[in-house]
Design an enzyme around this catalytic site. Structure first.
Site, PDB file in Angstrom:
ATOM      1  N   ASN A  25       0.763  -1.241   0.000  1.00 39.74           N
ATOM      2  CA  ASN A  25       0.000   0.000   0.000  1.00 39.74           C
ATOM      3  C   ASN A  25       0.799   1.300   0.000  1.00 39.74           C
ATOM      4  OD1 ASN A  25      -2.705  -1.241   0.337  1.00 39.74           O
ATOM      5  ND2 ASN A  25      -1.794  -1.962   2.251  1.00 39.74           N
ATOM      6  N   TYR A  26       2.037   1.282   0.446  1.00 38.13           N
ATOM      7  CA  TYR A  26       2.724   2.549   0.670  1.00 38.13           C
ATOM      8  C   TYR A  26       3.968   2.795  -0.166  1.00 38.13           C
ATOM      9  CZ  TYR A  26      -0.337   3.413   4.584  1.00 38.13           C
ATOM     10  OH  TYR A  26      -1.441   3.648   5.351  1.00 38.13           O
ATOM     11  N   LEU A  27       4.615   1.732  -0.601  1.00 44.33           N
ATOM     12  CA  LEU A  27       5.840   1.922  -1.357  1.00 44.33           C
ATOM     13  C   LEU A  27       5.524   1.960  -2.840  1.00 44.33           C
ATOM     14  CD1 LEU A  27       8.109  -0.548   0.629  1.00 44.33           C
ATOM     15  CD2 LEU A  27       7.801   1.912   0.964  1.00 44.33           C
TER      16      LEU A  27
END
Length: 801
Positions: free
Chosen positions: A759-761
């Site tokens: 989800n974030y990288l």
DNA sequence: TCAGAGACTTGGAAGAATCTTT
DNA sequence: AAAGATTCTTCCAAGTCTCTGA
């Protein structure tokens, strides 16, 4: 720098979190434009406290406990069909696209043909029997390789069939699709009653339950040995709901179920366990057959056709009934989650598409044709009245587009973040309390990657994020440390004690003044007001963008910092560097997991393995002493060495060597037996028993020698000093590597890497990094991630977030 | 204006699949 | 080939944030 403060991860169970519920009545710190706390804060602190007090006043009495409960389930409104006219504009598009995809596919499969026949290389040689075996083995090997290659090819083919939306011009975002066809949702099979001999017991008597109440009883029985069954809330919610079902479907043998304590679900639990075991005992082939059958039934639901393209649907299986498994102290956990029926479901589908038929009796609740949303079906779940949706799979174009947009938005923040930081740093001293609070909240969101923290209802677990922090969650430790200790999303504990800027420390002190433990720290900030402000600073900016931005930029920076080390690194080393960066991000975002059950065990194993290596090293050193004691003295510091290996004493060595000997002997015997088997199969005569005996003798002599060497500090030199030196060198490296592996593993036992990866990288960071460092992306991304990020795969090796 | 409906992303755990060891 | 360990996938709960209507 973001990530400067690590959230120490502590099991939530140990959390000394305030158990007080949120006090929902708002405290009424009044501090306004006329507030004088703008003045040099340090000086202002004292007099202010007095001034402050005066300002505390019941702002309004109607701020009393708000009715936090959610409204009763209401009829969800079905949108009117109104989009028909928009359709025509794009009409040509989809058809064209469809055609080109088809062509692409065809070319693919033609490509494939010439590859096939190359596999049969026949070697002709002497002994026909030997040859046969060799051939068979070779074939098996080839078969395996072929299968692997096929798999990869298939994956690539699938990737090639993906609609390359990222190469298209961006179009209007409000309309999500033009045409949409799908098969609806897949309902789980109806309940199958237990066999007549499987019954629960009440007060010593077997209970004959009709299917409806038996089913609910079974939901509970299945959880008997889980934590849930130990939980009071869970039990009482279950029992209350079950009693309701029992009211309309009472036991057929007129037993009155009244007390939870008198219920004995064990026989049912045991039956489930047996069934599980049976299922597990099936052969691989049987399991495969069952799976194939299931897949075949579900196949029609697994795909939809959107704008003429076939795309995967995500969760087309309707959630089966069961007991609600809320996390943390959720007041509704254990409640009965009812079976979803067609009557509960609204379908969203193209205007001209055929309406699918449900696979169970009943009629859809409603049909709509709203092309501004991406869902195919939705319903309202009965426990919390929350909306459930059927969306496309993560690898679909719709999801891909918004995923990419998310990261692009986060990258956009790069150009604004300096200004934004400057602004909130100034506002930390604002005379307007609301601004000062907002600036402080932004500081936390930016530096600590806290979530926004929306208000929550009384019928949910008591968890908080930045804006909903209460006084009990933050403790000040002069001069400038703030201790955060609260339960965040999923009731995961956040514990962190960062040193903060002096002004931030002062602010929090002010915010907490004259408040109770249960009062909000930021009584003047809501997520809505915060986000509104952010939106003014940059279009589309919200609190969560900071999390994405800080995660990705941190990752990129960490990888860049390690660039030098990567030059001549081996693959495992590269992987370790990548994972270390990944882990730092996961720690920043406080992504936790339960330590694997086998963690301690595998730690012990690794420790033992390392000890074995150290034993080998000791032996080599002893050899060196014997071969060239000068060299040895030059290279090694006896003190140090003995210190590290102080746990390798004579007793241990004896044990270890005995063990080794046993293993070696067994190995030799097994090998002998196996060789002979093979020879027998080949029609050759068996090897003579002496062969084995000599071999075993050799091993025994060797270990006898070792036993003699024990405690002498010397060992018989094998080879020359030079060779021993190189061997030692290698062994040192190996030990160092193993040790670092072990400590990494231990440090990471409670950190979940996957959440940030998913989800974030920004996946483009990973792809570019892999290209630059000659690593196969598939080693870093699982198959699902590969399908989720097709849009990231073509970036250049110098791409930066 | 604001509460709550609605839509979509993010999250850990359980279960399944795969790899490794015995 | 079975067992055990590890990794991947699925499941569905729990967030965020926007929109809507009184």
């Amino acid at each position: 720098m973001p990530g400067a403060h690590e959230a120490t991860t502590v099991p939530a169970s140990k959390a000394v979190n305030g158990n007080g519920k949120a006090k929902k009545s708002k405290p009424t710190v009044k501090a306004e434009a006329d507030d004088d706390d703008d003045i040099p804060l340090a000086a202002a602190t004292k007099p202010k406290r007095v001034a402050k007090k005066a300002k505390i006043e019941p702002e309004s009495d109607e701020e009393v406990p708000k009715p936090k409960r959610k409204a009763a389930p209401r009829k969800s409104k079905v949108k009117e069909e109104s989009d028909a006219d928009h359709d025509s504009e794009e009409d040509g598009g989809p058809k064209k696209r469809k055609r080109s995809t088809k062509r692409a596919k065809k070319e693919e499969s033609e490509d494939e043909v010439p590859d096939v026949p190359k596999k049969k290389r026949v070697k002709k040689e002497e002994d026909p029997e030997k040859e046969k075996i060799r051939l068979r083995k070779e074939k098996e090997k080839e078969e395996r390789e072929r299968k692997k290659a096929e798999k990869i090819k298939k994956e690539e083919e699938e990737a090639a069939a993906v609609f390359r939306w990222w190469e298209q011009d961006k179009k209007d975002n409000s309309q999500k699709w033009t045409t949409l066809e799908h098969q609806g949702v897949y309902f789980p099979p109806p309940y199958e009653p237990l066999p007549p001999n499987v019954k629960m017991i009440y007060d010593g008597k077997t209970v004959d339950l009709p299917p409806d109440s038996e089913e609910v009883m079974g939901f509970y029985a299945a959880l008997l040995e889980t934590e849930h069954a130990q939980d009071e809330t869970f039990n009482s919610n279950f029992f209350a709901d079950w009693l309701k079902v029992l009211g309309t479907h009472p036991p057929r043998n007129s037993i009155k179920i009244k007390a939870f304590d008198k219920c004995d679900f064990r026989p049912v639990f045991q039956y489930f366990e047996e069934e599980k075991a049976k299922k597990k005992a099936l052969t691989t082939a049987e399991k495969k057959a069952l799976k194939e059958e299931r897949d075949k039934i579900e196949a029609p639901y697994a795909f939809c056709i959107i704008d003429g393209r076939k795309e995967k649907v995500g969760n087309f299986r309707i959630e089966p009934p069961g007991l609600f498994r809320g996390r943390g102290e959720h007041p509704r956990k254990g409640a009965l989650k009812q079976r979803v029926r067609p009557e509960d479901i609204t379908l969203n589908i193209g205007k001209d598409s055929a309406i699918p038929k449900p696979n169970m009796p009943g009629k859809w609740k409603a049909i709509q044709h709203d092309n501004t949303v991406t869902w195919l079906a939705n319903w309202i779940e009965n426990v919390n009245q929350s909306h459930k949706y059927v969306f496309l799979a993560a690898g679909s174009s719709l999801k891909g587009q918004s995923d990419m947009a998310k990261f692009e938005k986060a990258r956009e923040l790069k150009d604004y973040v300096d200004q934004i930081r400057e602004d909130y740093t100034v506002e930390l001293k604002s005379k307007v309390m609301a601004e000062r609070q907002r600036a402080t909240a932004m500081y936390f969101i930016d530096k600590l990657a806290l979530r926004a923290g929306n208000e929550k209802g009384e019928d949910e677990a008591d968890t908080v994020g930045c804006c909903s922090l209460r006084c009990e969650h933050v403790t000040l430790e002069p001069p400038n440390v703030i201790i955060f200790d609260f339960l965040g999303k999923d009731s995961i504990r956040y514990y962190n004690n960062p040193a903060v800027e002096g002004q931030v420390f002062k602010n929090v002190k002010i915010f907490k003044e004259n408040k109770d433990e249960g009062d909000p720290v930021f009584d003047r900030v809501t997520t809505a007001s915060l986000n509104k402000h952010l939106n003014n600073q940059m279009k589309g900016l919200t609190a969560k963008v900071f999390r994405t931005y800080n995660a990705s930029i941190t990752f990129q920076t960490l990888l860049d910092e390690q660039q030098e080390k990567l030059k001549n690194a081996t693959f495992p080393e590269k992987m370790a560097i990548y994972n270390a960066a990944n882990r730092q991000v996961a720690i920043l975002c406080n992504h936790q997991r339960a330590a694997p059950k086998t963690h301690d065990q595998s730690m012990e194993k690794m420790r033992f393995k390392i000890k074995g290596l150290r034993y080998d090293r000791m032996k080599l050193r002893h050899q060196l002493v014997a071969l060239d004691s000068k060299q040895y003295k030059k290279r090694f510091d006896k003190e140090d060495e003995e210190d590290e290996d102080s746990d390798i004493d004579d007793d241990w060595i004896e044990d270890y060597e005995t063990q080794l000997e046993k293993v070696e002997l067994e190995k030799a015997m097994k090998k002998f037996a196996k060789d002979n088997e093979k020879r027998a199969a080949d029609g050759q005569e068996a090897l003579p028993q002496e062969d084995l005996d000599t071999k075993l003798e050799g091993i025994k002599t060797h270990f006898a020698e070792l036993a003699k060497e024990r405690g002498t500090g010397k060992a018989k030199g094998r080879g020359d000093a030079e060779k021993v030196m190189t061997a030692l060198q290698k062994l040192e490296e190996k030990i160092a590597l193993q040790k670092s592996n072990m400590s990494e593993k231990d440090k990471g036992k409670e950190v979940a890497l996957s959440t940030s990866k998913i989800n974030y990288l920004d996946p483009r960071i990973t792809v570019a990094w892999c290209k630059a460092n000659d690593v196969d992306v598939r080693k870093m991304f699982s198959k699902t991630l590969m399908t989720k990020f097709p849009w990231a795969m073509e970036v250049e090796d110098d791409w930066k977030f």
